[in-house]
Write a protein that holds these residues in place. Structure first.
Motif, mmCIF file in Angstrom:
data_model
loop_
_atom_site.group_PDB
_atom_site.id
_atom_site.type_symbol
_atom_site.label_atom_id
_atom_site.label_comp_id
_atom_site.label_asym_id
_atom_site.label_seq_id
_atom_site.Cartn_x
_atom_site.Cartn_y
_atom_site.Cartn_z
ATOM 1 N N LEU A 199 -42.116 -24.621 -8.120
ATOM 2 C CA LEU A 199 -41.067 -25.551 -7.704
ATOM 3 C C LEU A 199 -41.532 -26.500 -6.615
ATOM 4 C CD1 LEU A 199 -38.028 -26.333 -7.837
ATOM 5 C CD2 LEU A 199 -37.610 -24.536 -6.137
ATOM 6 N N ASP A 200 -41.636 -27.782 -6.955
ATOM 7 C CA ASP A 200 -41.905 -28.800 -5.946
ATOM 8 C C ASP A 200 -40.629 -29.012 -5.133
ATOM 9 O OD1 ASP A 200 -43.289 -30.789 -4.558
ATOM 10 O OD2 ASP A 200 -42.550 -32.360 -5.897
ATOM 11 N N LEU A 201 -40.777 -29.230 -3.833
ATOM 12 C CA LEU A 201 -39.592 -29.385 -2.997
ATOM 13 C C LEU A 201 -39.014 -30.794 -3.039
ATOM 14 C CD1 LEU A 201 -40.349 -27.242 0.187
ATOM 15 C CD2 LEU A 201 -39.229 -26.615 -1.948
ATOM 16 N N MET A 202 -39.868 -31.795 -3.257
ATOM 17 C CA MET A 202 -39.405 -33.187 -3.263
ATOM 18 C C MET A 202 -39.064 -33.595 -4.695
ATOM 19 S SD MET A 202 -39.453 -33.951 -0.099
ATOM 20 C CE MET A 202 -39.235 -35.724 -0.158
ATOM 21 N N LEU A 203 -37.784 -33.440 -5.046
ATOM 22 C CA LEU A 203 -37.345 -33.717 -6.410
ATOM 23 C C LEU A 203 -36.156 -34.666 -6.414
ATOM 24 C CD1 LEU A 203 -37.323 -30.079 -7.865
ATOM 25 C CD2 LEU A 203 -38.994 -31.869 -8.404
ATOM 26 N N PRO A 204 -36.028 -35.490 -7.465
ATOM 27 C CA PRO A 204 -34.823 -36.296 -7.612
ATOM 28 C C PRO A 204 -33.656 -35.445 -8.117
ATOM 29 C CG PRO A 204 -36.321 -36.677 -9.459
ATOM 30 C CD PRO A 204 -37.037 -35.779 -8.494
ATOM 31 N N GLU A 205 -32.469 -36.034 -8.075
ATOM 32 C CA GLU A 205 -31.231 -35.378 -8.515
ATOM 33 C C GLU A 205 -30.835 -34.259 -7.552
ATOM 34 O OE1 GLU A 205 -29.210 -36.122 -11.050
ATOM 35 O OE2 GLU A 205 -30.403 -37.745 -11.900
ATOM 36 N N ILE A 206 -31.524 -33.151 -7.608
ATOM 37 C CA ILE A 206 -31.280 -32.021 -6.714
ATOM 38 C C ILE A 206 -32.639 -31.600 -6.151
ATOM 39 C CG2 ILE A 206 -30.406 -29.661 -6.524
ATOM 40 C CD1 ILE A 206 -28.732 -30.197 -9.031
ATOM 41 N N ASP A 207 -32.766 -31.536 -4.817
ATOM 42 C CA ASP A 207 -34.092 -31.248 -4.261
ATOM 43 C C ASP A 207 -34.463 -29.778 -4.452
ATOM 44 O OD1 ASP A 207 -33.087 -29.644 -2.124
ATOM 45 O OD2 ASP A 207 -32.869 -31.383 -0.826
#
Length: 242
Positions: free
Chosen positions: A53-61
């Motif tokens: 799981l990358d922490l910097m994500l669009p929609e929901i971080d």
């Protein structure tokens, strides 16, 4: 036994492709998600064996994704390995507090990530998080109103099941197996995480989370006590140091 199924969540298609390729080469099955919402939907649909799981994500971080996974009765036991930026220490600590099991900082070696994933998956299938080649854990571990079943990977306190993450379970099992013995954070990291080096805050955060689940008053712990200058000790009688 079918290969473990891994969900890779990263909005950078190059990173996701490289990680997926290495995992496929290591014998895993892989699916990918490019944002937090898709990750939650896919996790609910397929229940992967592990989430990268990358922490910097669009929609929901990624932090919110981790929080929701840990709140989901179906997915709460799925191990999570975070991908964090090198300087994002606070995000890393927050992720561990939310229940992530491990982390790798960017830029990272795909081989290192695969080794971390293999370690987490291996420990999730060993009774009580025992090291390879170690003697099997007792059938049941008990201390006061705590009962831990290493084979079923379930823990109860006063008859109520505890919602423990993979690492929290392993840490509690290790402490129950060594009552009255003080361990430094470095030794706990080696014995429970299988690491010979790493960020010691990982241990600190997991001890704090475990205290919140097994202590009457986490701010004044009587079971998992701090041994100043050493580390931590499990006191089955719940005695407070003088």
């Amino acid at each position: 036994m079918p290969p473990s199924h891994i969900l890779v969540v990263d909005d950078d298609p190059t990173v996701a492709e490289v990680v997926a390729r290495y995992l496929l080469h290591a014998g895993y099955t892989v699916e990918r998600a490019a944002d937090g919402r898709a990750a939650l939907e896919q996790a609910a649909r397929t229940r992967p064996d592990l989430v990268v799981l990358d922490l910097m994500l669009p929609e929901i971080d990624g932090l919110e994704v981790c929080r929701r996974l840990r709140a989901d009765p179906v997915a709460r036991d799925v191990p999570v390995v975070m991908l964090t930026a090198k300087g994002d220490e606070q995000d890393r600590i927050t992720g561990l507090e939310l229940g992530a099991d491990d982390y790798v900082t960017k830029p990272f070696s795909p081989r290192e990530l695969v080794l971390r994933i293999q370690s987490v998956l291996r420990r999730s299938t060993l009774p009580g998080g025992a090291q390879d080649g170690a003697a099997p854990a007792p059938e049941l571990l008990r201390a006061g109103d705590l009962t831990l079943d290493p084979g079923a990977r379930r823990a109860h306190r006063a008859g109520r099941e505890l919602a423990l993450t993979l690492r929290e379970f392993d840490l509690l099992a290790f402490l129950l197996q060594h009552p009255g013995t003080a361990f430094g954070r470095e030794e706990l990291m080696h014995q429970v995480w299988g690491w010979d080096f790493g960020d010691m805050s990982t241990v600190t955060v997991h001890v704090r989370r475990l205290r919140e689940k097994v202590e009457d008053d986490p701010a004044a712990p009587r079971l998992i006590t701090t041994v100043w200058g050493v580390g931590y000790r499990f006191d089955p009688a719940g005695e407070v140091d003088a």
